[in-house]
Write an enzyme that holds these catalytic residues in place. Sequence first.
Site, PDB file in Angstrom:
ATOM      1  N   ASP A  75      36.530  28.803  48.144  1.00 26.93           N
ATOM      2  CA  ASP A  75      37.981  29.217  47.044  1.00 26.93           C
ATOM      3  C   ASP A  75      37.834  30.645  47.152  1.00 26.93           C
ATOM      4  OD1 ASP A  75      39.828  27.651  44.813  1.00 26.93           O
ATOM      5  OD2 ASP A  75      39.107  29.659  43.950  1.00 26.93           O
ATOM      6  N   ASN A  99      48.116  37.096  43.763  1.00 26.57           N
ATOM      7  CA  ASN A  99      49.565  36.506  43.693  1.00 26.57           C
ATOM      8  C   ASN A  99      50.390  37.077  42.536  1.00 26.57           C
ATOM      9  OD1 ASN A  99      50.792  34.803  45.454  1.00 26.57           O
ATOM     10  ND2 ASN A  99      49.975  32.871  44.669  1.00 26.57           N
ATOM     11  N   HIS A 159      54.186  36.374  45.334  1.00 29.19           N
ATOM     12  CA  HIS A 159      54.122  34.998  46.332  1.00 29.19           C
ATOM     13  C   HIS A 159      53.968  35.335  47.753  1.00 29.19           C
ATOM     14  CE1 HIS A 159      53.187  31.973  43.304  1.00 29.19           C
ATOM     15  NE2 HIS A 159      54.281  32.763  42.475  1.00 29.19           N
ATOM     16  N   ASP A 181      51.170  34.452  50.320  1.00 29.50           N
ATOM     17  CA  ASP A 181      51.388  33.344  51.337  1.00 29.50           C
ATOM     18  C   ASP A 181      50.773  34.181  52.749  1.00 29.50           C
ATOM     19  OD1 ASP A 181      52.292  31.427  49.861  1.00 29.50           O
ATOM     20  OD2 ASP A 181      54.259  31.337  50.581  1.00 29.50           O
ATOM     21  N   GLU A 217      44.537  27.661  46.868  1.00 29.71           N
ATOM     22  CA  GLU A 217      43.559  28.688  47.538  1.00 29.71           C
ATOM     23  C   GLU A 217      42.110  28.079  47.998  1.00 29.71           C
ATOM     24  OE1 GLU A 217      44.666  29.077  44.388  1.00 29.71           O
ATOM     25  OE2 GLU A 217      43.271  29.897  43.199  1.00 29.71           O
TER      26      GLU A 217
END
Length: 304
Positions: free
Chosen positions: A174, A182, A187, A191, A218
Amino acid sequence: MEPTSNYSVLIVDDERANLLLLNQILSGEYRVFTAKSGAEALSRAENESPDLILLDIMMPDMSGFDVLKQLKEDPATQDIPVIIVTGLTGTDDEEKGFSLGAVDYITKPFKEAIVKARVKTHMRILDQIRTLERLGFSDPLTKLANRRNFGRRLALEWRKAIRDRALISFLMMDLDKFKNYNDFYGHTQGDILLKRAARVLSEIASSSSDLAARLGGEEFGLLMPGVNATNALAIAEKIRLDIGTMRVPTIDGSKVITSITISIGVNTITPVKNDSPKDFISKTYECLIAAKAAGRNRVVSDLK
Ligand SMILES: [Mg+2]
């Protein structure tokens, strides 16, 4: 007359009579393209992206085998199934065709029913493949296996490992404080980071039996059948270092070194009958939680 299916077939033959005959047999059902030479076949295959190719072997300028080889070397055409059409009854040609990647063969002289049946079989297989693709076994953003695909592979590898008394290692990972990243960068940048992290995993999941998956936002997983605990730990450490030092391109194209890190739980098992893959995954998840609790950016295995 309009063909009854949406599929298209490219027929390649240097003899006009054969082209006409095959066209006549297939055009009621499929959209048909024709090519009279190897060179023409290659350009039509690339431009029209037919669903299937019927390929004559005996042609003057370029043999069907050479055409087949080139089709398989070009990423644009390598997935198009090819049925070789041969007047030669020698099984050598069939074998050679198969070894070059043909899916089937038809012998001359043609029997209409056989041509139709063979073509229909391969169109049905195409249907099945496309259904699988539509059902979606990969994560659209990262192109890694998605959770569904991961579950399917885990079940399969679990049964295999029980049967072969073999090891399975699993890494559950993770990205640390991804939410902050983020929120701060947005975003789109988030990404980009996820895609970059996925590439690090893909590069490390080098063996064909390894499966890298995006399990959630994630959260990533790496399933490694046959890998022992020591090696799994070393791989986890490498991932942690590579993620911690990866360069992530920014939206405007300049490069930055991210300050992102990753926490990893590692677990290895030689499953026996009645062991549950679910428990194995939960235990790995506990290792991941322990890594987070111990301050993140670290690897925790069930060995410690
Ligand atoms: Mg010929």
